[in-house]
Design a protein around this motif. Structure first.
Motif, PDB file in Angstrom:
ATOM      1  N   UNK A 191       0.826  -1.289  -0.150  1.00  0.00           N
ATOM      2  CA  UNK A 191       0.060   0.056  -0.012  1.00  0.00           C
ATOM      3  C   UNK A 191       0.750   1.198  -0.010  1.00  0.00           C
ATOM      4  N   UNK A 192       1.973   1.174   0.656  1.00  0.00           N
ATOM      5  CA  UNK A 192       2.688   2.359   0.898  1.00  0.00           C
ATOM      6  C   UNK A 192       3.796   2.522  -0.757  1.00  0.00           C
ATOM      7  N   UNK A 212       7.246  -7.611  -1.202  1.00  0.00           N
ATOM      8  CA  UNK A 212       6.031  -6.750  -0.674  1.00  0.00           C
ATOM      9  C   UNK A 212       5.393  -7.652   0.403  1.00  0.00           C
ATOM     10  N   UNK A 213       4.832  -6.848   1.416  1.00  0.00           N
ATOM     11  CA  UNK A 213       3.841  -7.530   2.210  1.00  0.00           C
ATOM     12  C   UNK A 213       2.932  -6.386   2.625  1.00  0.00           C
ATOM     13  N   UNK A 214       1.779  -6.490   3.487  1.00  0.00           N
ATOM     14  CA  UNK A 214       0.853  -5.870   3.868  1.00  0.00           C
ATOM     15  C   UNK A 214       0.088  -6.332   4.859  1.00  0.00           C
ATOM     16  N   UNK A 215      -0.814  -5.581   5.561  1.00  0.00           N
ATOM     17  CA  UNK A 215      -1.328  -5.960   6.818  1.00  0.00           C
ATOM     18  C   UNK A 215      -2.704  -5.627   6.982  1.00  0.00           C
ATOM     19  N   UNK A 216      -3.739  -6.380   7.350  1.00  0.00           N
ATOM     20  CA  UNK A 216      -5.141  -6.050   7.620  1.00  0.00           C
ATOM     21  C   UNK A 216      -6.039  -5.287   6.625  1.00  0.00           C
ATOM     22  N   UNK A 249      -4.558 -10.199   6.874  1.00  0.00           N
ATOM     23  CA  UNK A 249      -5.240 -10.142   5.506  1.00  0.00           C
ATOM     24  C   UNK A 249      -5.934 -11.647   5.028  1.00  0.00           C
ATOM     25  N   UNK A 250      -7.424 -11.284   5.262  1.00  0.00           N
ATOM     26  CA  UNK A 250      -8.128 -12.493   5.173  1.00  0.00           C
ATOM     27  C   UNK A 250      -8.540 -12.510   3.741  1.00  0.00           C
ATOM     28  N   UNK A 251      -9.136 -13.928   3.390  1.00  0.00           N
ATOM     29  CA  UNK A 251      -9.595 -14.349   1.985  1.00  0.00           C
ATOM     30  C   UNK A 251     -11.064 -13.610   1.667  1.00  0.00           C
ATOM     31  N   UNK A 252     -10.810 -13.301   0.517  1.00  0.00           N
ATOM     32  CA  UNK A 252     -12.178 -12.532   0.073  1.00  0.00           C
ATOM     33  C   UNK A 252     -12.955 -13.697  -0.959  1.00  0.00           C
ATOM     34  N   UNK A 253     -14.122 -13.853  -0.857  1.00  0.00           N
ATOM     35  CA  UNK A 253     -14.837 -14.874  -1.548  1.00  0.00           C
ATOM     36  C   UNK A 253     -14.168 -16.275  -1.734  1.00  0.00           C
ATOM     37  N   UNK A 254     -13.610 -16.514  -0.716  1.00  0.00           N
ATOM     38  CA  UNK A 254     -12.948 -17.896  -0.504  1.00  0.00           C
ATOM     39  C   UNK A 254     -11.399 -17.934  -1.132  1.00  0.00           C
ATOM     40  N   UNK A 255     -10.779 -16.755  -1.640  1.00  0.00           N
ATOM     41  CA  UNK A 255      -9.582 -16.880  -2.278  1.00  0.00           C
ATOM     42  C   UNK A 255      -8.604 -16.116  -1.300  1.00  0.00           C
ATOM     43  N   UNK A 280       5.311  -6.596   8.699  1.00  0.00           N
ATOM     44  CA  UNK A 280       4.392  -6.484  10.030  1.00  0.00           C
ATOM     45  C   UNK A 280       4.704  -7.652  10.800  1.00  0.00           C
ATOM     46  N   UNK A 281       5.579  -8.607  10.676  1.00  0.00           N
ATOM     47  CA  UNK A 281       5.474  -9.821  11.337  1.00  0.00           C
ATOM     48  C   UNK A 281       6.398  -9.487  12.598  1.00  0.00           C
TER      49      UNK A 281
END
Length: 318
Positions: A191-192, A212-216, A249-255, A280-281
């Motif tokens: 995102x940054x 890259x990584x991201x969070x939430x 980072x939760x799945x969206x539509x099961x993906x 963020x780990x």
């Protein structure tokens, strides 16, 4: 090919480390955690020095743009400060981009460390100065965490000291698409990094390894961001990709994330490794942005930094 032409001096025990805030007022909001982080740096043998506005509170930022830049530039110019580390994160570090004094940074090369939101500044500085910056632990989240893995601090100190062994990232990675690649590191929160697209501070993507990584954020939001990189032409230029461990980072539509990345990048032929602990780990490896690296699914160490990231001889050039 490495984009690093100016190398900072290594940082060792006894050196002074300047602590700045470049975005959210996290030290002011949780002074106990900040104090614990400062003492943890001290326990590692460093001498922390806190900038004037690092513990300030000005709405959702610690201080004004000018005040935060003044703190940052003062520690860059101060020869007694061996490195500058960001206190925490936020969402508005990009407010400082237009005010960065790149000639001053080149004239006083030293490690600059940040994570999450400050990764927008790190990558901009490397793009404009050709000096490595360091994606590593923050004072608040890592040094200030009472249960942070010792390996996070161990790797940080080894990387800032310029120890070549620290360039062999000793963690097994998974593979969305196996293969090999060599290129300079562009690393940070997705995102940054997205905030740099189309700006004068955009990284050099040609031949890069994008880490890259991201969070939430749900996976469909990460899809939107990565699609922006694709449509900007970034994925046509990079040599490889590493997807870090994603936090919340939760799945969206099961993906899930790997399914999304595999689908979105199927038309490209670069290798994609997954599962690197950074960002963020709690356990995180410190990465020298701009240094040359090798990605290899057959190697003992799938990710290896292959070029120096600190200088070992007098002078600032590699």
């Amino acid at each position: 090919m490495s984009t690093a032409h100016v190398l900072p001096a290594p940082v060792n025990k006894g050196d002074r480390i300047g602590i700045v805030t470049v975005s959210a007022p996290e030290p002011a909001r949780d002074p106990g955690v900040f104090a614990r982080g400062v003492e943890a740096l001290r326990a590692r043998g460093f001498e922390p020095v806190i900038a004037e506005h690092a513990v300030g509170l000005n709405g959702y930022r610690a201080a004004s743009e000018d005040e935060l830049l003044k703190d940052f530039h003062a520690y860059i110019a101060d020869p007694s400060i061996a490195a500058v580390i960001c206190a925490g994160g936020g969402k508005n570090a990009n407010r400082l981009l237009r005010g960065l004094d790149f000639p001053l940074i080149v004239a006083h090369p030293k490690p600059i460390v940040g994570v999450s939101d400050p990764s927008v500044l790190l990558n901009a500085i490397t793009a404009r100065t050709h000096m490595p910056t360091f994606h590593g632990p923050s004072v608040m989240w890592d040094w200030g965490a009472g249960d942070a893995p010792a390996q996070t601090a161990d790797h940080f100190t080894a990387v800032l000291a310029g120890e070549r062994e620290a360039g062999r990232i000793a963690v097994p990675l998974g593979w969305a698409y196996p293969g090999t690649a060599e290129g300079h590191l562009v690393a940070g929160c997705l995102s940054s990094l997205r905030c740099l697209l189309g700006t004068p501070w955009e990284p050099n993507w040609r031949g890069a390894i994008l880490v890259w990584e991201d969070a939430f954020k749900p996976i469909d939001v990460l899809d939107q961001a990565l699609t922006h990189f694709r449509d900007r032409g970034v994925l046509d230029q990079i040599a490889g990709m590493v997807v870090g461990e994603l936090v919340g980072c939760e799945p969206s539509g099961g993906r899930g994330a790997i399914e999304m990345v595999t689908d979105l990048c199927c038309e490209f032929d670069f290798p994609i490794a997954v599962g690197l602990p950074f960002g963020h780990t709690p356990l995180k490896y410190s990465l020298p942005i701009g240094a040359e690296a090798r990605l290899d699914h057959r190697a003992e160490h799938a990710l290896t930094i292959t070029s120096p990231w600190t200088r070992t001889t007098p002078g600032g050039t590699s």
